[in-house]
Design an enzyme around this catalytic site. Structure first.
Site, PDB file in Angstrom:
ATOM      1  N   TYR A   1       0.771  -1.161   0.017  1.00 47.89           N
ATOM      2  CA  TYR A   1      -0.064   0.036  -0.012  1.00 47.89           C
ATOM      3  C   TYR A   1       0.752   1.379   0.037  1.00 47.89           C
ATOM      4  O   TYR A   1       0.835   2.118  -0.970  1.00 47.89           O
ATOM      5  CB  TYR A   1      -0.919  -0.045   1.180  1.00 47.89           C
ATOM      6  CG  TYR A   1      -1.808   1.119   1.212  1.00 47.89           C
ATOM      7  CD1 TYR A   1      -2.801   1.621   0.300  1.00 47.89           C
ATOM      8  CD2 TYR A   1      -1.381   2.210   2.365  1.00 47.89           C
ATOM      9  CE1 TYR A   1      -3.235   2.860   0.502  1.00 47.89           C
ATOM     10  CE2 TYR A   1      -2.173   3.383   2.420  1.00 47.89           C
ATOM     11  CZ  TYR A   1      -3.144   3.583   1.514  1.00 47.89           C
ATOM     12  OH  TYR A   1      -3.737   4.851   1.436  1.00 47.89           O
TER      13      TYR A   1
ATOM     14  N   LYS B   1       1.213   3.993  -3.051  1.00 48.76           N
ATOM     15  CA  LYS B   1       0.935   5.523  -2.945  1.00 48.76           C
ATOM     16  C   LYS B   1       2.001   6.194  -3.160  1.00 48.76           C
ATOM     17  O   LYS B   1       1.782   7.283  -3.957  1.00 48.76           O
ATOM     18  CB  LYS B   1       0.535   5.681  -1.516  1.00 48.76           C
ATOM     19  CG  LYS B   1      -0.945   5.084  -1.248  1.00 48.76           C
ATOM     20  CD  LYS B   1      -2.250   5.555  -2.022  1.00 48.76           C
ATOM     21  CE  LYS B   1      -2.571   6.807  -1.771  1.00 48.76           C
ATOM     22  NZ  LYS B   1      -3.889   7.083  -2.443  1.00 48.76           N
TER      23      LYS B   1
HETATM   24  N1  LIG Z   1      -8.814   6.392   5.036  1.00 49.34           N
HETATM   25  C1  LIG Z   1      -7.673   7.215   5.378  1.00 49.34           C
HETATM   26  O1  LIG Z   1      -7.110   7.266   6.624  1.00 49.34           O
HETATM   27  C2  LIG Z   1      -6.661   7.620   4.597  1.00 49.34           C
HETATM   28  C3  LIG Z   1      -5.548   8.380   4.867  1.00 49.34           C
HETATM   29  C4  LIG Z   1      -4.658   8.982   3.779  1.00 49.34           C
HETATM   30  C5  LIG Z   1      -4.819   8.851   2.573  1.00 49.34           C
HETATM   31  N2  LIG Z   1      -6.155   8.242   1.949  1.00 49.34           N
HETATM   32  C6  LIG Z   1      -6.550   8.178   0.562  1.00 49.34           C
HETATM   33  O2  LIG Z   1      -7.567   8.518   0.544  1.00 49.34           O
HETATM   34  C7  LIG Z   1      -8.252   7.999  -0.731  1.00 49.34           C
HETATM   35  C8  LIG Z   1      -9.895   7.620  -0.209  1.00 49.34           C
HETATM   36  O3  LIG Z   1      -9.575   6.807   0.564  1.00 49.34           O
HETATM   37  P1  LIG Z   1     -10.640   6.254   1.581  1.00 49.34           P
HETATM   38  O4  LIG Z   1     -10.419   6.033   3.249  1.00 49.34           O
HETATM   39  O5  LIG Z   1     -11.978   7.114   1.402  1.00 49.34           O
HETATM   40  O6  LIG Z   1     -11.052   4.975   1.019  1.00 49.34           O
HETATM   41  P2  LIG Z   1     -12.531   4.171   0.403  1.00 49.34           P
HETATM   42  O7  LIG Z   1     -12.113   2.711   0.340  1.00 49.34           O
HETATM   43  O8  LIG Z   1     -13.611   4.398   1.453  1.00 49.34           O
HETATM   44  O9  LIG Z   1     -12.459   4.935  -0.903  1.00 49.34           O
HETATM   45  C9  LIG Z   1     -11.894   4.626  -2.038  1.00 49.34           C
HETATM   46  C10 LIG Z   1     -12.982   4.545  -3.163  1.00 49.34           C
HETATM   47  O10 LIG Z   1     -12.417   4.431  -4.393  1.00 49.34           O
HETATM   48  C11 LIG Z   1     -13.309   3.513  -4.929  1.00 49.34           C
HETATM   49  N3  LIG Z   1     -12.233   2.520  -5.984  1.00 49.34           N
HETATM   50  C12 LIG Z   1     -11.378   1.427  -5.450  1.00 49.34           C
HETATM   51  N4  LIG Z   1     -10.896   0.923  -6.566  1.00 49.34           N
HETATM   52  C13 LIG Z   1     -11.528   1.527  -7.617  1.00 49.34           C
HETATM   53  C14 LIG Z   1     -11.191   1.461  -9.168  1.00 49.34           C
HETATM   54  N5  LIG Z   1     -10.581   0.209  -9.474  1.00 49.34           N
HETATM   55  N6  LIG Z   1     -11.837   2.189  -9.970  1.00 49.34           N
HETATM   56  C15 LIG Z   1     -12.952   3.214  -9.347  1.00 49.34           C
HETATM   57  N7  LIG Z   1     -12.936   3.358  -8.234  1.00 49.34           N
HETATM   58  C16 LIG Z   1     -12.322   2.423  -7.271  1.00 49.34           C
HETATM   59  C17 LIG Z   1     -13.929   2.613  -4.069  1.00 49.34           C
HETATM   60  O11 LIG Z   1     -15.011   1.994  -4.579  1.00 49.34           O
HETATM   61  C18 LIG Z   1     -13.965   3.544  -2.796  1.00 49.34           C
HETATM   62  O12 LIG Z   1     -15.445   4.169  -3.008  1.00 49.34           O
HETATM   63  C19 LIG Z   1      -7.304   6.862  -0.887  1.00 49.34           C
HETATM   64  O13 LIG Z   1      -6.563   7.486  -2.299  1.00 49.34           O
HETATM   65  C20 LIG Z   1      -6.343   6.784   0.155  1.00 49.34           C
HETATM   66  O14 LIG Z   1      -5.236   6.195  -0.302  1.00 49.34           O
HETATM   67  C21 LIG Z   1      -6.910   7.729   2.957  1.00 49.34           C
HETATM   68  C1  LIG Z   2      -2.200  -2.749  17.417  1.00 50.34           C
HETATM   69  C2  LIG Z   2      -3.912  -2.662  17.281  1.00 50.34           C
HETATM   70  C3  LIG Z   2      -4.540  -2.710  18.444  1.00 50.34           C
HETATM   71  O1  LIG Z   2      -5.530  -2.062  18.972  1.00 50.34           O
HETATM   72  C4  LIG Z   2      -3.920  -1.357  16.796  1.00 50.34           C
HETATM   73  C5  LIG Z   2      -4.356  -1.376  15.304  1.00 50.34           C
HETATM   74  C6  LIG Z   2      -4.616  -0.044  14.749  1.00 50.34           C
HETATM   75  C7  LIG Z   2      -4.520  -0.027  13.103  1.00 50.34           C
HETATM   76  C8  LIG Z   2      -5.477  -0.832  12.304  1.00 50.34           C
HETATM   77  C9  LIG Z   2      -4.406   1.490  12.444  1.00 50.34           C
HETATM   78  C10 LIG Z   2      -3.254   2.293  13.225  1.00 50.34           C
HETATM   79  C11 LIG Z   2      -2.987   3.475  12.231  1.00 50.34           C
HETATM   80  C12 LIG Z   2      -3.730   3.127  10.920  1.00 50.34           C
HETATM   81  C13 LIG Z   2      -3.364   3.745   9.448  1.00 50.34           C
HETATM   82  C14 LIG Z   2      -2.995   5.117   9.741  1.00 50.34           C
HETATM   83  O2  LIG Z   2      -4.078   6.045  10.523  1.00 50.34           O
HETATM   84  C15 LIG Z   2      -2.725   5.880   8.383  1.00 50.34           C
HETATM   85  C16 LIG Z   2      -3.454   5.231   7.230  1.00 50.34           C
HETATM   86  C17 LIG Z   2      -3.107   5.901   6.025  1.00 50.34           C
HETATM   87  C18 LIG Z   2      -4.139   5.758   4.863  1.00 50.34           C
HETATM   88  O3  LIG Z   2      -3.523   6.127   3.662  1.00 50.34           O
HETATM   89  C19 LIG Z   2      -4.621   4.571   4.943  1.00 50.34           C
HETATM   90  C20 LIG Z   2      -5.248   4.053   6.180  1.00 50.34           C
HETATM   91  C21 LIG Z   2      -4.128   3.771   7.085  1.00 50.34           C
HETATM   92  C22 LIG Z   2      -2.936   2.941   6.820  1.00 50.34           C
HETATM   93  C23 LIG Z   2      -4.507   3.765   8.661  1.00 50.34           C
HETATM   94  C24 LIG Z   2      -5.015   2.114   8.658  1.00 50.34           C
HETATM   95  C25 LIG Z   2      -5.247   1.429   9.930  1.00 50.34           C
HETATM   96  C26 LIG Z   2      -4.127   1.628  10.915  1.00 50.34           C
HETATM   97  C27 LIG Z   2      -2.785   0.818  10.481  1.00 50.34           C
END
Ligand SMILES: NC(=O)c1ccc[n+]([C@@H]2O[C@H](COP(=O)([O-])OP(=O)(O)OC[C@H]3O[C@@H](n4cnc5c(N)ncnc54)[C@H](O)[C@@H]3O)[C@@H](O)[C@H]2O)c1
Ligand SMILES: C[C@@H](CO)CCC[C@@H](C)[C@H]1CC[C@H]2[C@@H]3[C@H](O)C=C4C[C@@H](O)CC[C@]4(C)[C@H]3CC[C@]12C
EC number: 1.1.1.-
Length: 369
Positions: free
Chosen positions: A159, A163
């Site tokens: 992952y 990214k």
């Molecule tokens: N959730 C977090 O904490 C977090 C933190 C940093 C960055 N991000 C980034 O933010 C973005 C959104 O993350 P999220 O948490 O909303 O995830 P999410 O899984 O809720 O949303 C991702 C969306 O992308 C769509 N998708 C996946 N594969 C696809 C494909 N092949 N074609 C078209 N659509 C597709 C999914 O259906 C979904 O609706 C991602 O790029 C993720 O890397 C998320």
């Molecule tokens: C050791 C466990 C006992 O409770 C706790 C595990 C927690 C993990 C599941 C999450 C801790 C940190 C999270 C990640 C972080 O917040 C940032 C992210 C970046 C984003 O691009 C995608 C999601 C994630 C990787 C997020 C996922 C869940 C954790 C690893």
């Protein structure tokens, strides 16, 4: 009326617009981007909530499609002024294969870039991640760092690798000539751990707590700080960046911005308790109940079980060597780059963000409230 009709001229495309972040970006655009004429929402799975958006003044076009299919992306981008690319496969639990993660996150992003170039779309905002930087495989802390803080960004997990590659593609594409001869302007936003209404992992922790009789057990020392940011503020940053990219292309093109707000610096578990606590859950222990070596052993066991069971079923628990390492490594940001470059201020205070998230947890099915 004539004025507002004339002002409504822009076509935006949001990929992944039905995801956790994507839905907030879509709703924020409709509320806060008065120049919008058409909003295209492109996702593998379209949500039923899109229907309610179609009755407003902005034309909302839902497109079911796959970013790995270049022709589907090209068709969606044609005629768009701005693309916000949030679609991605967010998987740190081993649900998808490394190849699939690469295909969606890297090839999908390449397809979006090429579509912009072919279609003459000049503005591209990419949702990157803090994980492009770290935590790295050495577990080095990143304490209140900013976009210029030196840090050894080395990854092995599919992952963060995907990214990082995708972000590089987006930044390198800045300045490429799009159809018509104008330069492509790109930038990347790097959220830390996003929380708020719709956050699946928060939902999982809540249900786990309910199953354990209203308790969660501390696994990570309270001293490990983990950066978190409210989804509404991340969405607002996307809207602002997209709006300002045209006027400030020279300054913002090819730049990265961490997403930040006033959420407090806490451990991952203590931060979750800000919402789960008021919903009736308790975090047991002021220190981790299990020694770290035992957690490492359990995480490795989970990874082994996942591998052994793969031919029969998908075993993907929250705890694995990667998630344990991320949760156990301090990673927090402290920066004002977004404020300096495009005037960003968080739209939601910490109190607002907290209240909204608590209300959402309380409204969940099976809630104890
Ligand atoms: N959730 C977090 O904490 C977090 C933190 C940093 C960055 N991000 C980034 O933010 C973005 C959104 O993350 P999220 O948490 O909303 O995830 P999410 O899984 O809720 O949303 C991702 C969306 O992308 C769509 N998708 C996946 N594969 C696809 C494909 N092949 N074609 C078209 N659509 C597709 C999914 O259906 C979904 O609706 C991602 O790029 C993720 O890397 C998320
Ligand atoms: C050791 C466990 C006992 O409770 C706790 C595990 C927690 C993990 C599941 C999450 C801790 C940190 C999270 C990640 C972080 O917040 C940032 C992210 C970046 C984003 O691009 C995608 C999601 C994630 C990787 C997020 C996922 C869940 C954790 C690893």
């Amino acid at each position: 009326m004539a004025d507002s009709a004339q002002a409504q001229k822009l076509v935006y495309l949001v990929t992944g617009g039905c995801g956790f972040l994507g839905e907030h970006v879509v709703r924020m655009l409709l509320q806060r981007e008065p120049r919008l004429r058409e909003l295209r929402i492109f996702d593998l799975h379209l949500g039923p909530w899109l229907e309610e958006l179609k009755t407003g003044p902005v034309q909302v076009t839902a497109i079911q499609g796959d970013v790995t299919q270049a022709h589907e992306v090209a068709a969606a981008v044609a005629g768009a002024h701005v693309v916000i690319h949030t679609a991605g496969l967010v998987d740190v639990f081993g649900r998808a294969s490394p190849e699939t993660i690469h295909e969606v996150n890297v090839q999908g992003t390449q397809n979006v870039i090429e579509a912009c170039v072919q279609a003459g779309t000049q503005f591209l905002v990419y949702t990157s991640s803090m994980e492009v930087v770290g935590p790295n495989i050495k577990g080095h802390p990143f304490y209140r760092g900013n976009e210029d803080t030196p840090y050894e960004a080395i990854h092995r997990h599919p992952y963060p690798c995907s990214k990082a590659l995708a972000e590089r593609l987006v930044l390198e594409a800045n300045g490429r000539k799009v159809r018509g001869g104008l330069p492509l302007v790109t930038c990347a936003l790097r959220p830390t751990g996003i929380y708020g209404e719709g956050h699946q992992i928060m939902r999982d922790f809540y249900h786990q707590g309910l199953r354990l009789g209203g308790r969660l057990f501390r696994a990570v020392p309270a001293s490990v700080e983990h950066g978190r940011v409210y989804v509404g503020n991340v969405a607002w940053m996307h809207v602002l960046v997209a709006r300002e990219l045209e006027q400030r292309a020279a300054l913002m093109g090819g730049q990265v911005y961490f997403c930040y707000d006033k959420s407090p610096y806490k451990s991952y578990e203590d931060f979750n308790m800000e919402f789960l606590g008021p919903c009736g859950l308790r975090l047991v222990g002021t220190r981790p109940l299990l020694p770290y070596w035992l957690l490492v052993f359990l995480a490795a066991l989970n990874a082994l079980l996942q591998w052994l069971l793969r031919p029969l079923l998908l075993y993907a628990p929250l705890l694995n060597p990667y998630t344990l390492a991320v949760a156990n490594t301090t990673f927090t940001v402290s920066t004002n780059k977004a404020q300096r470059h495009f005037g960003y201020e968080p739209l939601f205070s910490w109190e607002d963000s907290r209240t909204r998230t608590i209300r959402w947890v309380q409204a969940m099915e099976g809630s104890v409230q």
